[in-house]
Structures are given as C-alpha cells and as structure tokens.
Design a protein around this motif. Structure first.
Motif, short mmCIF file in Angstrom:
data_model
loop_
_atom_site.label_atom_id
_atom_site.label_comp_id
_atom_site.label_asym_id
_atom_site.label_seq_id
_atom_site.Cartn_x
_atom_site.Cartn_y
_atom_site.Cartn_z
N TYR A 1 50.38 35.21 96.33
CA TYR A 1 50.44 33.74 96.40
C TYR A 1 51.73 33.24 97.05
O TYR A 1 52.06 32.06 96.96
CB TYR A 1 50.29 33.14 95.00
N ARG A 2 52.42 34.12 97.75
CA ARG A 2 53.71 33.77 98.34
C ARG A 2 53.63 32.52 99.22
O ARG A 2 54.45 31.62 99.09
CB ARG A 2 54.26 34.95 99.13
N ARG A 3 52.68 32.49 100.13
CA ARG A 3 52.58 31.33 101.04
C ARG A 3 52.37 30.03 100.27
O ARG A 3 52.99 29.01 100.58
CB ARG A 3 51.47 31.54 102.06
N ALA A 4 51.52 30.07 99.27
CA ALA A 4 51.25 28.86 98.47
C ALA A 4 52.50 28.45 97.69
O ALA A 4 52.86 27.27 97.64
CB ALA A 4 50.08 29.09 97.52
N ILE A 5 53.16 29.43 97.08
CA ILE A 5 54.38 29.12 96.30
C ILE A 5 55.44 28.53 97.21
O ILE A 5 56.08 27.52 96.86
CB ILE A 5 54.90 30.38 95.58
N GLU A 6 55.62 29.10 98.38
CA GLU A 6 56.62 28.58 99.32
C GLU A 6 56.25 27.18 99.81
O GLU A 6 57.11 26.32 99.96
CB GLU A 6 56.82 29.54 100.49
N HIS A 7 54.97 26.96 100.02
CA HIS A 7 54.52 25.62 100.43
C HIS A 7 54.84 24.60 99.34
O HIS A 7 55.40 23.54 99.62
CB HIS A 7 53.01 25.62 100.72
N TYR A 8 54.49 24.93 98.11
CA TYR A 8 54.72 23.99 97.02
C TYR A 8 56.19 23.88 96.65
O TYR A 8 56.60 22.88 96.05
CB TYR A 8 53.84 24.32 95.82
N ALA A 9 56.99 24.87 97.00
CA ALA A 9 58.43 24.75 96.78
C ALA A 9 58.97 23.56 97.56
O ALA A 9 59.88 22.87 97.10
CB ALA A 9 59.15 26.04 97.21
N ASP A 10 58.38 23.32 98.73
CA ASP A 10 58.80 22.18 99.56
C ASP A 10 58.02 20.92 99.26
O ASP A 10 58.36 19.84 99.74
CB ASP A 10 58.65 22.54 101.04
N ASP A 11 56.97 21.03 98.48
CA ASP A 11 56.11 19.89 98.15
C ASP A 11 55.78 19.97 96.67
O ASP A 11 54.62 20.18 96.27
CB ASP A 11 54.83 19.93 98.99
N LEU B 1 62.35 33.55 94.12
CA LEU B 1 61.31 34.36 93.49
C LEU B 1 60.43 35.05 94.54
O LEU B 1 60.20 36.26 94.48
CB LEU B 1 60.44 33.50 92.56
N THR B 2 59.96 34.28 95.49
CA THR B 2 59.06 34.88 96.49
C THR B 2 59.78 35.87 97.39
O THR B 2 59.18 36.84 97.85
CB THR B 2 58.36 33.80 97.36
N ALA B 3 61.06 35.66 97.61
CA ALA B 3 61.83 36.57 98.47
C ALA B 3 62.20 37.87 97.77
O ALA B 3 62.40 38.89 98.42
CB ALA B 3 63.08 35.87 98.98
N THR B 4 62.30 37.84 96.45
CA THR B 4 62.83 39.01 95.74
C THR B 4 61.82 39.72 94.85
O THR B 4 62.05 40.86 94.47
CB THR B 4 64.05 38.62 94.88
N SER B 5 60.73 39.07 94.51
CA SER B 5 59.78 39.67 93.58
C SER B 5 58.92 40.73 94.26
O SER B 5 58.43 40.53 95.37
CB SER B 5 58.87 38.60 92.98
N SER B 6 58.75 41.83 93.55
CA SER B 6 57.82 42.84 94.04
C SER B 6 56.48 42.75 93.29
O SER B 6 55.59 43.57 93.51
CB SER B 6 58.42 44.24 93.86
N ASP B 7 56.37 41.73 92.45
CA ASP B 7 55.13 41.55 91.72
C ASP B 7 53.99 41.24 92.70
O ASP B 7 54.10 40.34 93.54
CB ASP B 7 55.29 40.40 90.71
N ARG B 8 52.91 41.98 92.59
CA ARG B 8 51.78 41.83 93.51
C ARG B 8 51.23 40.41 93.50
O ARG B 8 50.92 39.84 94.55
CB ARG B 8 50.69 42.83 93.15
N ARG B 9 51.12 39.83 92.31
CA ARG B 9 50.52 38.49 92.23
C ARG B 9 51.43 37.44 92.87
O ARG B 9 50.93 36.52 93.52
CB ARG B 9 50.20 38.16 90.78
N VAL B 10 52.72 37.57 92.66
CA VAL B 10 53.65 36.64 93.31
C VAL B 10 53.50 36.78 94.82
O VAL B 10 53.42 35.77 95.54
CB VAL B 10 55.10 36.88 92.87
N GLN B 11 53.44 38.00 95.31
CA GLN B 11 53.31 38.21 96.76
C GLN B 11 51.96 37.74 97.29
O GLN B 11 51.88 37.22 98.41
CB GLN B 11 53.60 39.67 97.12
#
Length: 170
Positions: free
Chosen positions: A152-162, A140-150
C-alpha cells in the motif's frame, strides 16, 4: 604525542564508564576533560551524552552546541549530536529550537529515519500535527520491510500529502 594518548585513554575510560551504567563517574571525568580540552568536539559530545543520561538536559545543551560547532566528530557522532541536541531541546520545551536543530541534522543526513521521527515529535509539539503525520507516514513507507506497508506504499504516500482525503468533485 603522550598528551594525545592520555586524552584518548581518559576519554575511552569515561565512555566505558557511561556504557557500564556509571554515568555519574563518567560525567565527572568528562567534565575534567572538557575543561582541559575546551575545543575538543568529541569530548564535548561525550560530555553532553553523559549529562543527558543523568537527566541533566539543560546542562547538556552547551556541550552539544560545542560539539556541533567544532571539528573532528565522526559522522556517527555528528548525527548523534544533532539527535541529542534536538531531542534535548524538545524535552526542555524548546520545540521551535528542536525543529530547527533536527532540520539542520536532516540537511547533513537526508532521509535519516531517526532524525525524521524526532522531528515529527517536535513538529507535533509545535502544533504542526499535519506535517508530523505526513513525515511519519513517508518515513514508514521508506523504511518498513512489512509486505502490507509496501503493498500500500503508493496509497500511503498519496494520503500523506492529502491527509483529509477529500474526494474530488464529480
């Protein structure tokens, strides 16, 4: 030379039939071509696809395998064969084999979002929900062009691992 032209014309006609929604006649033509050209990866791939369209997943598997084991597929068709075979194994309940095939596909097509999505589904079916969600969040974070996803990208990626989000002890 004329055999090559005949093969190409017959294959093009069968693909056109499938694209027109006439998968039954396409399958018949492709089965004849597959018998005539048993080592032709492109014909095998198209034959597998016709079987899948008709809901004949079990019959599609050997054609996908033949396509991937042969030479001459375009990168796009090779990608489609990995996706088709992995998805077909998943539909048939062969989840471990689906995971294996989709991971092989990702070795050739790293970071491909479609392969990653199908792998996530197969991982979920294998009881690997945590890995499936992690993969989907990263995709999602790698492919989404949604502003809100981007945003929060760092947080989403962090929580993907945690995924449990357990706070650090104070």
């Amino acid at each position: 030379m004329s055999d090559d032209r005949e093969r190409a014309a017959a294959l093009a006609q069968a693909v056109e039939l499938r694209e027109q929604g006439r998968a039954g006649p396409a399958r018949e033509q492709l089965m004849e071509l597959a018998e005539r050209y048993p080592r032709d990866a492109e014909i095998a791939y198209q034959t597998a696809w016709a079987h899948d369209v008709l809901g004949l997943e079990r019959e599609a598997v050997p054609f996908y395998e033949r396509a991937l084991g042969g030479a001459g597929l375009s990168p796009e068709d090779r990608h489609g064969a990995f996706l088709g075979l992995g998805s077909t194994h998943r539909v048939l309940g062969s989840y471990g084999e689906a995971v294996r095939i989709l991971r092989l596909g990702l070795e050739e097509f790293p970071h491909d979002p479609a392969l990653q999505a199908f792998l996530a589904m197969a991982l979920y079916n294998e009881g690997e929900g945590r890995e499936a969600v992690r993969l989907l969040l990263r995709t999602l974070t790698a492919t989404s062009s949604d502003r809100r996803v981007q945003d929060y990208r760092r947080a989403i990626e962090h929580y993907a691992d945690d995924l449990d989000g357990v706070p650090a002890p104070s």
